[in-house]
Design a protein around this motif. Structure first.
Motif, PDB file in Angstrom:
ATOM      1  N   ARG A   4      -8.019  -1.349 -14.779  1.00 28.76           N
ATOM      2  CA  ARG A   4      -6.806  -1.905 -15.380  1.00 28.76           C
ATOM      3  C   ARG A   4      -5.743  -0.827 -15.564  1.00 28.76           C
ATOM      4  N   GLU A   5      -6.162   0.340 -16.013  1.00 24.92           N
ATOM      5  CA  GLU A   5      -5.212   1.440 -16.210  1.00 24.92           C
ATOM      6  C   GLU A   5      -4.655   1.904 -14.861  1.00 24.92           C
ATOM      7  N   ILE A   6      -5.490   1.900 -13.850  1.00 25.27           N
ATOM      8  CA  ILE A   6      -5.024   2.292 -12.512  1.00 25.27           C
ATOM      9  C   ILE A   6      -3.950   1.330 -12.015  1.00 25.27           C
ATOM     10  N   ARG A   7      -4.171   0.020 -12.172  1.00 24.89           N
ATOM     11  CA  ARG A   7      -3.168  -0.972 -11.744  1.00 24.89           C
ATOM     12  C   ARG A   7      -1.865  -0.812 -12.528  1.00 24.89           C
ATOM     13  N   GLY A   8      -2.007  -0.593 -13.833  1.00 26.19           N
ATOM     14  CA  GLY A   8      -0.806  -0.427 -14.646  1.00 26.19           C
ATOM     15  C   GLY A   8      -0.017   0.802 -14.251  1.00 26.19           C
ATOM     16  N   ALA A   9      -0.723   1.910 -13.995  1.00 24.13           N
ATOM     17  CA  ALA A   9      -0.044   3.138 -13.597  1.00 24.13           C
ATOM     18  C   ALA A   9       0.649   2.968 -12.248  1.00 24.13           C
ATOM     19  N   TYR A  10      -0.037   2.284 -11.350  1.00 29.16           N
ATOM     20  CA  TYR A  10       0.556   2.035 -10.026  1.00 29.16           C
ATOM     21  C   TYR A  10       1.825   1.180 -10.142  1.00 29.16           C
ATOM     22  N   ALA A  11       1.773   0.155 -10.990  1.00 29.33           N
ATOM     23  CA  ALA A  11       2.934  -0.714 -11.165  1.00 29.33           C
ATOM     24  C   ALA A  11       4.113   0.057 -11.753  1.00 29.33           C
ATOM     25  N   ARG A  12       3.833   0.923 -12.706  1.00 30.46           N
ATOM     26  CA  ARG A  12       4.931   1.699 -13.329  1.00 30.46           C
ATOM     27  C   ARG A  12       5.577   2.651 -12.330  1.00 30.46           C
ATOM     28  N   GLN A  13       4.751   3.338 -11.557  1.00 30.59           N
ATOM     29  CA  GLN A  13       5.318   4.294 -10.615  1.00 30.59           C
ATOM     30  C   GLN A  13       5.976   3.604  -9.417  1.00 30.59           C
ATOM     31  N   LEU A  14       5.470   2.428  -9.073  1.00 29.69           N
ATOM     32  CA  LEU A  14       6.049   1.703  -7.946  1.00 29.69           C
ATOM     33  C   LEU A  14       7.499   1.325  -8.235  1.00 29.69           C
ATOM     34  N   ARG A  20       9.637   3.102  -9.653  1.00 32.47           N
ATOM     35  CA  ARG A  20      10.501   4.280  -9.519  1.00 32.47           C
ATOM     36  C   ARG A  20      10.712   4.677  -8.062  1.00 32.47           C
ATOM     37  N   ILE A  21      10.052   3.956  -7.147  1.00 33.96           N
ATOM     38  CA  ILE A  21      10.113   4.318  -5.727  1.00 33.96           C
ATOM     39  C   ILE A  21      10.734   3.182  -4.930  1.00 33.96           C
ATOM     40  N   GLU A  22      11.630   3.541  -4.029  1.00 31.32           N
ATOM     41  CA  GLU A  22      12.193   2.584  -3.081  1.00 31.32           C
ATOM     42  C   GLU A  22      11.474   2.787  -1.746  1.00 31.32           C
ATOM     43  N   PRO A  23      10.565   1.876  -1.365  1.00 30.85           N
ATOM     44  CA  PRO A  23       9.741   2.114  -0.159  1.00 30.85           C
ATOM     45  C   PRO A  23      10.550   2.433   1.090  1.00 30.85           C
ATOM     46  N   GLN A  40      12.154   5.994   0.445  1.00 35.96           N
ATOM     47  CA  GLN A  40      11.190   7.061   0.163  1.00 35.96           C
ATOM     48  C   GLN A  40       9.826   6.721   0.765  1.00 35.96           C
ATOM     49  N   PRO A  41       9.743   6.604   2.064  1.00 40.64           N
ATOM     50  CA  PRO A  41       8.476   6.182   2.682  1.00 40.64           C
ATOM     51  C   PRO A  41       7.323   7.132   2.420  1.00 40.64           C
ATOM     52  N   GLN A  42       7.572   8.446   2.391  1.00 42.61           N
ATOM     53  CA  GLN A  42       6.492   9.409   2.175  1.00 42.61           C
ATOM     54  C   GLN A  42       5.934   9.292   0.765  1.00 42.61           C
ATOM     55  N   ALA A  43       6.812   9.185  -0.226  1.00 36.64           N
ATOM     56  CA  ALA A  43       6.363   9.045  -1.603  1.00 36.64           C
ATOM     57  C   ALA A  43       5.619   7.728  -1.800  1.00 36.64           C
ATOM     58  N   GLU A  71       2.127   8.058  -0.260  1.00 43.19           N
ATOM     59  CA  GLU A  71       1.285   8.892  -1.106  1.00 43.19           C
ATOM     60  C   GLU A  71       0.784   8.097  -2.320  1.00 43.19           C
ATOM     61  N   LEU A  72       1.683   7.360  -2.940  1.00 48.32           N
ATOM     62  CA  LEU A  72       1.302   6.556  -4.101  1.00 48.32           C
ATOM     63  C   LEU A  72       0.312   5.472  -3.704  1.00 48.32           C
ATOM     64  N   ARG A  73       0.565   4.827  -2.586  1.00 47.00           N
ATOM     65  CA  ARG A  73      -0.313   3.742  -2.136  1.00 47.00           C
ATOM     66  C   ARG A  73      -1.722   4.258  -1.835  1.00 47.00           C
ATOM     67  N   GLU A  74      -1.834   5.400  -1.145  1.00 51.22           N
ATOM     68  CA  GLU A  74      -3.144   5.954  -0.835  1.00 51.22           C
ATOM     69  C   GLU A  74      -3.881   6.352  -2.110  1.00 51.22           C
ATOM     70  N   ALA A  75      -3.151   6.955  -3.059  1.00 51.72           N
ATOM     71  CA  ALA A  75      -3.783   7.342  -4.325  1.00 51.72           C
ATOM     72  C   ALA A  75      -4.313   6.105  -5.052  1.00 51.72           C
ATOM     73  N   TYR A  76      -3.545   5.053  -5.031  1.00 49.92           N
ATOM     74  CA  TYR A  76      -3.937   3.807  -5.694  1.00 49.92           C
ATOM     75  C   TYR A  76      -5.196   3.212  -5.055  1.00 49.92           C
ATOM     76  N   GLU A  77      -5.230   3.187  -3.727  1.00 48.40           N
ATOM     77  CA  GLU A  77      -6.388   2.635  -3.035  1.00 48.40           C
ATOM     78  C   GLU A  77      -7.645   3.467  -3.295  1.00 48.40           C
ATOM     79  N   PHE A  78      -7.502   4.791  -3.237  1.00 51.74           N
ATOM     80  CA  PHE A  78      -8.660   5.653  -3.497  1.00 51.74           C
ATOM     81  C   PHE A  78      -9.154   5.474  -4.932  1.00 51.74           C
ATOM     82  N   ALA A  79      -8.220   5.364  -5.855  1.00 51.97           N
ATOM     83  CA  ALA A  79      -8.597   5.250  -7.265  1.00 51.97           C
ATOM     84  C   ALA A  79      -9.375   3.961  -7.520  1.00 51.97           C
TER      85      ALA A  79
END
Length: 334
Positions: A26-36, A38-41, A44-47, A50-58
């Motif tokens: 739950r915390e992982i999903r919430g953190a991903y939603a908050r950071q998402l 702040r990013i315009e896909p 900012q494709p690289q950022a 990076e965020l998407r891969e971190a989310y999937e691994f987590a």
């Protein structure tokens, strides 16, 4: 993934999300939603990657629940993606069923009610995963394209806005036949909105009528089967989504059946009336014959009745006929 300073306890993908090694799913999903947010896909494709891969691994790391071996190498990106994709689809399908049951059990009262309910579903942390969001969005498209149900006329507009279907219509191609119907429905709605105000209102009366359980009375100004067919032919996909176009066919069939029943009943009534008239004519004819016979029998004079009637009944005892004057004169001369 860009290199980051790591401590001895927290994997790098959790650091990207700003979490420690005790983070829950739950915390992982919430953190991903908050950071998402702040990013315009696109910008900012690289950022974003990076965020998407971190989310999937987590999420994969938590799902495996490998706490004793957290310092070991995480699963491969491909296996993590496959697991995450399966989890996201399952989550989205469960949420979609909840949403459909809500819409069917208590149809939206108006557009604002539909917008709030759809927005609440999309803001749920379980739909912050892109795969889950894509699956849920496709499910809403399928729901609308499957045909009108009570409340769908209020849901269509908010769905177009929330999913940005009007500004990014090529995305609808990913949803196959359902996406094609929605895409054409949006185009037909735009055509409808270009009509003069009076024409739009006239057409909207037909649209409202088509949602009725029973056909409008034929005397009502808005009811005209030919005009209804014309409107449906102009906006087949849009009206398929926001109204029950099959009603026109049902009403037409009911009208034909009612007309046949009416004609059959009229024929039966006419037959009964003709039968009664024939009976009365026969009665009158018989009565006329009997009356004529009775009157004719009263006018017949029996044979000899005239002679008897001319004879006097006085005491003189003269004959039935008086002696002519000439005969009396001869008698007198004698």
């Amino acid at each position: 993934m860009a290199a980051r300073q790591m401590d001895d306890d927290t994997p790098e993908f959790l650091q990207v999300l700003g979490l420690d090694s005790d983070a829950s799913a739950r915390e992982i999903r919430g953190a991903y939603a908050r950071q998402l947010k702040r990013i315009e896909p696109a910008a900012q494709p690289q950022a974003f990657q990076e965020l998407r891969e971190a989310y999937e691994f987590a999420l994969h790391w938590v799902a495996e629940d490998a706490k004793p071996a957290r310092h070991a190498e995480p699963a491969t990106p491909e296996s993590a993606r496959q697991l995450q994709h399966a989890n996201a689809q399952a989550t989205a399908r469960a949420m979609l069923e909840e949403f459909k049951l809500s819409i069917a059990g208590q149809p939206p009262r108006d557009t604002e009610d539909a917008r709030l309910r759809l927005r609440a579903a999309l803001d749920d942390p379980r739909l912050q995963d892109l795969d889950a969001r894509f699956t849920f969005e496709g499910g809403v498209a399928n729901l609308l394209a499957d045909g009108w149900r009570p409340g769908h006329q209020h849901l269509f507009g908010p769905a177009v806005l929330c999913f940005e279907w009007r500004t990014d219509r090529p995305r609808l191609k990913a949803y196959g036949h359902s996406g094609t119907i929605i895409d054409k429905a949006i185009g037909e709605l735009e055509i409808h909105q270009t009509q003069p105000a009076a024409r739009r209102e006239e057409q909207r009366e037909v649209i409202r009528d088509l949602r009725r359980e029973t056909p409008p009375a034929r005397g009502e100004a808005s009811y005209s089967p030919d005009f209804m067919r014309q409107v449906i032919a102009s906006y087949p996909n849009w009206l398929h989504v926001v109204t029950h176009t099959a009603n026109l066919t049902l009403w037409h069939e009911d009208g034909i059946a009612a007309s046949r029943r009416s004609r059959s009943e009229a024929a039966r009534k006419l037959g009964r009336a003709v039968g009664m008239a024939v009976k009365w004519l026969l009665v009158l004819a018989v009565a006329g014959v009997l009356a004529w016979a009775w009157l004719s029998e009263g006018d017949v004079i029996p044979h000899g009745a005239g002679l008897a009637a001319s004879q006097p009944d006085d005491a003189s005892g003269r004959g039935a006929l008086e002696t002519p004057p000439a005969a009396r004169a001869v008698d007198d001369a004698k």
